[in-house]
Design a protein around this motif. Sequence first.
Motif, PDB file in Angstrom:
ATOM      1  N   MET A   1      70.056  58.007  54.310  1.00  0.00           N
ATOM      2  CA  MET A   1      71.261  57.620  53.566  1.00  0.00           C
ATOM      3  C   MET A   1      71.895  56.404  54.238  1.00  0.00           C
ATOM      4  N   SER A   2      72.168  55.350  53.460  1.00  0.00           N
ATOM      5  CA  SER A   2      72.700  54.116  54.027  1.00  0.00           C
ATOM      6  C   SER A   2      74.122  54.311  54.538  1.00  0.00           C
ATOM      7  N   ALA A   3      74.457  53.558  55.594  1.00  0.00           N
ATOM      8  CA  ALA A   3      75.789  53.663  56.192  1.00  0.00           C
ATOM      9  C   ALA A   3      76.829  53.004  55.290  1.00  0.00           C
ATOM     10  N   ILE A   4      78.067  53.452  55.446  1.00  0.00           N
ATOM     11  CA  ILE A   4      79.174  52.880  54.679  1.00  0.00           C
ATOM     12  C   ILE A   4      79.670  51.635  55.399  1.00  0.00           C
ATOM     13  N   THR A 136      79.220  60.146  51.392  1.00  0.00           N
ATOM     14  CA  THR A 136      78.501  60.482  52.620  1.00  0.00           C
ATOM     15  C   THR A 136      78.577  61.981  52.864  1.00  0.00           C
ATOM     16  N   ASP A 137      77.578  62.518  53.587  1.00  0.00           N
ATOM     17  CA  ASP A 137      77.614  63.931  53.967  1.00  0.00           C
ATOM     18  C   ASP A 137      77.965  64.110  55.441  1.00  0.00           C
ATOM     19  N   ASP A 138      78.354  63.030  56.109  1.00  0.00           N
ATOM     20  CA  ASP A 138      78.721  63.062  57.524  1.00  0.00           C
ATOM     21  C   ASP A 138      80.213  63.364  57.655  1.00  0.00           C
ATOM     22  N   ALA A 139      80.552  64.493  58.303  1.00  0.00           N
ATOM     23  CA  ALA A 139      81.957  64.912  58.411  1.00  0.00           C
ATOM     24  C   ALA A 139      82.795  63.885  59.165  1.00  0.00           C
TER      25      ALA A 139
END
Length: 446
Positions: A1-4, A136-139
């Motif tokens: 998944m690409s970074a924001i 994103t799925d990163d908390a």
Amino acid sequence: MSAITVREKFAYGMGDFASSLVFQTVSTFLMFFYTDVYGLSAAVVGTLLFTARTADAVWDVFLGAMIDRTRTRWGQCRPYLLFGAPLLGLCAIATFTVPDGDTQFKLCYAYASYILLMMAYSVVNIPYGALPALMTDDARARTRLASWRMFCAFSCAIVVNTSMIKLVDYFGDGDQPLGYQSTVMVMAVAGTLLFWLCFAGTRERIWPMVQPMQVRRDFRTLVAGRAWWMMALIGTCMFTAVAITNGSAMYYFRYVVGDTARAAPYFLCVGLGNLTGILISSHLTRRFCKRKVMLLASLGAAVLYASFYFVDPSHPWALNLLGYAITVISGISLPIVFSMVADTADDAELRSGRRMVGLTASTIGFAIKLGLGLGGAVTGIILTLVGYHANAVQSPQTIEGLKLIMSAVPAIGKLVVCAIVAFYPLGQKKLDEIQPLLRQARAAGA
């Protein structure tokens, strides 16, 4: 998944700048507008604010379910920003318009316009709040997005709170109803353009599977989790305190301090304090569990709010300095709260296998609205009990009541929040366990 990217974070933050053009104007100036410009009593306004903010509960839940079933070429949440923004602007203008007619007609108009404003606010704000869960799925990345959101929101708060009265005087030239209406028109146009910027500059990376409409089942799943109940209570209590302090500030400066012009420097310090707190929050949540950070911040804010009662209102530097200190500590909690909404949606997905970001955001959004409504009602009740009369010299009892509204009442609210946060089940360790399980489940269902 690409970074924001930073550009995307900025575009996302502009969405809450746009939202706050309405939220901040309503939370800080609407009650004062209704009592001192529109001509309604404090008790009537308190009832209106509570009723209107809770009347659209069914609408919020339905809207959340619709978001969860929306599939377009623009994504799941972003289309609502594109088409809902102009509607929100029109409803804001209508709310700050004083119609011709008798008192009964004006009261009916106030109810209708404000309820429509709350519904339109939901159309853009619920999907906006749900958007990070699809970006994103990163908390931790969600917490950073929430920090950008809050930073832009309180930048807007500074703009609104320091310029509103000056713009009303400029556009109205002595005609306050015209001044408020014209000022809100400018803000409505700016807000629409900024929501469109948010739409164009963000990207949804998580595409949930198409799900049949099962609102009752999804709602039962959601409320079966302790995390949802804790989040709903936190949202209600926190924003009750926000509504009370924001809604009381203009009364405090007009009747306790004796000069509404001194409100602008105070609001500037409060806004800068919130921005400072948000920046601190981003660093703290990288190193520590955000639940613990929020608990300590809420406790510190309660102590500082209580001390506001003892400040001499004739000393502006003391008011401004304490306002800054209070909001530095309070500002630490705000990005954490909004990032916890996405965490709560993850918890529900892990338990059910169904993605419910829209329903989660809408139901917790309703809890926040309930808090704002309760805050308006409490303010109206206290103003009535202490004998407030619009555009008149206030009694010592009324002055004492205004001081308590700005100090003891929000302090109690923060202590209640502190107690609830202690029981919130999704600490950082738990979130780190949830994410790999969700990735596996999504990959298996793709």
